[in-house]
Design an enzyme around this catalytic site. Structure first.
Site, short mmCIF file in Angstrom:
data_model
loop_
_atom_site.label_atom_id
_atom_site.label_comp_id
_atom_site.label_asym_id
_atom_site.label_seq_id
_atom_site.Cartn_x
_atom_site.Cartn_y
_atom_site.Cartn_z
N HIS A 254 22.26 -4.23 3.15
CA HIS A 254 22.40 -4.45 1.71
C HIS A 254 22.05 -5.90 1.36
O HIS A 254 21.21 -6.16 0.50
CB HIS A 254 23.84 -4.12 1.29
CG HIS A 254 24.10 -4.36 -0.16
ND1 HIS A 254 24.04 -3.35 -1.10
CD2 HIS A 254 24.39 -5.49 -0.86
CE1 HIS A 254 24.29 -3.84 -2.30
NE2 HIS A 254 24.52 -5.15 -2.19
N GLU A 255 22.70 -6.84 2.05
CA GLU A 255 22.48 -8.25 1.73
C GLU A 255 21.04 -8.67 2.06
O GLU A 255 20.47 -9.52 1.40
CB GLU A 255 23.50 -9.14 2.44
CG GLU A 255 24.97 -8.84 2.11
CD GLU A 255 25.29 -8.81 0.62
OE1 GLU A 255 24.57 -9.46 -0.17
OE2 GLU A 255 26.25 -8.11 0.23
N HIS A 258 18.80 -8.02 -0.84
CA HIS A 258 18.88 -9.11 -1.83
C HIS A 258 18.03 -10.29 -1.39
O HIS A 258 17.26 -10.85 -2.17
CB HIS A 258 20.34 -9.59 -1.94
CG HIS A 258 21.23 -8.72 -2.77
ND1 HIS A 258 20.98 -8.43 -4.09
CD2 HIS A 258 22.40 -8.09 -2.47
CE1 HIS A 258 21.96 -7.66 -4.57
NE2 HIS A 258 22.83 -7.43 -3.60
N GLU A 284 20.18 -5.77 -7.42
CA GLU A 284 20.94 -4.70 -6.78
C GLU A 284 20.05 -3.49 -6.48
O GLU A 284 20.29 -2.76 -5.52
CB GLU A 284 22.11 -4.31 -7.70
CG GLU A 284 23.24 -3.60 -7.01
CD GLU A 284 23.98 -4.44 -5.97
OE1 GLU A 284 23.80 -5.67 -5.90
OE2 GLU A 284 24.74 -3.83 -5.19
CO CO Z 1 24.68 -6.44 -3.88
#
Ligand code: CO
Length: 478
Positions: A254-255, A258, A284
């Site tokens: 997830h990170e 980003h 996101e």
């Molecule tokens: Co996030």
């Protein structure tokens, strides 16, 4: 003022922002508890300096000149900057200083109040933060609804009038999908893995997503996040659970999504609107694309199975990976929720925020209102506030209007999935570079100069709606 001077001023502002980001990263990873008070003062000073520079009439004059320049890039940067400056100019520096200081103080109190399950301890400071947020809506102004003034800060152009209906329609579609998915038996899999092997696995993901090892740091934080300190310095945090290897893996993915966005914004325009991320919703959409749409696919389960074998020294078949990471269960904790139930957690928070800003809900009634919405949407009641209203940091650090961007990310992700050519075939190869190039060309290249909704609609050719995301979930639970 020449455009060269405009860009050197912008560069200084972006250095101040990077420095504040570093102090914030440190606060969430390594800062000893005793340093909290001093850190609040440091962050307050940096926020004040940034505000002074942003409200300097000479910067405004330079932005105005750039906005009518014959050079197209200067023009785009000038126009985007004027929009940011207009908001900043409406907020007095005393307001900025107070909000920053209170946010840091409330965060410190929340750090104690959450483990102690003591909402009353943090309620007075939260009340002040909500009151500041309501003040902010008046200072900034709005056309339709006061909440828009806060949402727009995180999602440029975001308005209740189009965001809320899409989220609520998604909320209506979910119970049926959840009921179907919950019929599947829970996966039986031993997920335990020693922490050093989990770290090696997380580091291997860096390369798969395409983050350069010498520009990326991986650390541990109770609430995983990522931040950009500046060019060539991307910080990712994760958390390791020795009983569940997938917890860190997916939090890292997830990170990384980003950071991939940050690292692939146009390099030449760093520190200017043309080189900046456009919104948290688009941010996101990238993290969730890598974590969920790619990360939880059948094809990526094969990639993960090989990685777990190689770096984890453990045999888990692709089918076992797929079953384990797509298990759907209604639960109480947002950050641990599966991708089907996740959006309901956010819809609940959006409804509460709107009520707090409208003034129809007071902070003292917030825990009860939280519990009743959990009952309504998820059929569950948190046994404690620690698993309820105290679970997320956002409100306690002054971020109000932020939550809807999580679901906007899901919805944009659904639109991107529909448009990305041969997505599954590319994921199956384990080489995500052509996906990365598509995203870079279509979504990252304009930086922050096109409104997010328009950017995603233009990049995908798909009109904004919850429908592509709902269709994606339907396929998965079928
Ligand atoms: Co996030």
């Amino acid at each position: 003022m020449s455009s060269t001077e405009l860009y050197s001023r912008l560069r200084e502002i972006s250095l101040l922002e990077g420095t504040a980001a570093l102090l914030d990263w440190d606060q969430q990873t390594y800062l000893p508890k005793g340093g909290g008070e001093n850190r609040a003062s440091q962050l307050e000073l940096l926020a004040t300096l940034r505000h002074e520079r942003l409200t300097d009439p000479r910067l405004r004059a330079a932005a105005e000149a750039a906005a009518v320049s014959s050079d197209q890039s200067d023009q785009e940067n000038g126009r985007a900057l004027l929009r940011l400056l207009a908001r900043e100019a409406k907020l007095p520096s005393t307001f900025i200083a107070e909000r920053t200081r209170l946010g840091a103080q409330c965060f410190q109190v929340w750090c104690d109040a959450k483990p102690a399950n003591d909402f009353a301890q943090v309620a007075p400071l939260l009340e002040k933060l909500i009151s500041l947020a309501r003040q902010e809506t008046q200072l900034v102004g709005f056309d339709e609804h006061p909440y828009d003034a806060l949402l727009d800060n995180y999602e440029w152009g975001g308005k209740i009038s189009w965001v809320r209906p899409a989220l609520l329609r998604l909320g209506d579609a979910l119970p049926d999908l959840i009921a179907r998915a919950e019929q599947r038996p829970p996966p039986q899999l031993d997920r335990a893995l020693p922490l050093d092997r989990q770290r090696a696995l997380s580091e291997a993901l860096l390369g798969i997503v395409g983050m350069p090892a010498d520009e990326t740091r991986l650390d541990v934080a109770p609430h995983p996040f990522c931040t950009t300190i500046g060019r060539g310095d991307y910080r990712i945090t994760t958390r390791f659970d020795e009983h569940d290897l997938f917890s860190a893996l997916f939090s890292t993915l997830h990170e990384l999504g980003h950071s991939f966005y940050e690292a692939n914004l146009p390099l030449a325009w760093r520190g200017t609107p043309k080189g900046s991320a456009v919104s948290l919703g688009v941010h996101e959409s990238q993290s969730r694309l890598f974590e969920n749409i790619i990360g939880r696919s059948r094809e990526f389960s094969q990639v993960l199975s090989r990685l777990i074998d190689l770096h984890g020294k453990k045999t888990v078949s692709p089918e076992e990976v797929y079953g384990a990471v797509n298990h759907v269960r209604r639960s109480l904790i947002r950050v641990e929720a599966d991708e089907v139930t996740y959006s309901l957690h956010v819809i609940i928070r959006m409804e509460l925020e709107i009520a707090l800003i409208e003034g129809s809900l007071s902070v003292k009634d917030l825990p009860a209102a939280w519990n009743s919405l959990y009952k309504k949407y998820l059929g569950l009641t948190p046994p404690t506030d620690r698993e309820g209203v105290l679970q997320d940091v956002h409100w306690y650090s002054g971020s109000i209007g932020y939550f809807p961007t999580y679901v906007l990310g899901n919805l944009y992700g659904g639109m991107i999935r529909r448009a990305l050519p041969n997505l599954t075939a590319q994921v199956a190869t384990g080489d995500l570079r052509s996906i990365g190039s598509w995203l870079t060309e279509r979504i990252y290249a304009p930086g922050g100069i096109i409104q997010p909704r328009e950017l995603i609609e233009g990049a995908t050719g798909v009109p904004f709606s919850e429908e592509p995301f709902v269709a994606y979930l339907k396929e998965k639970v079928a």
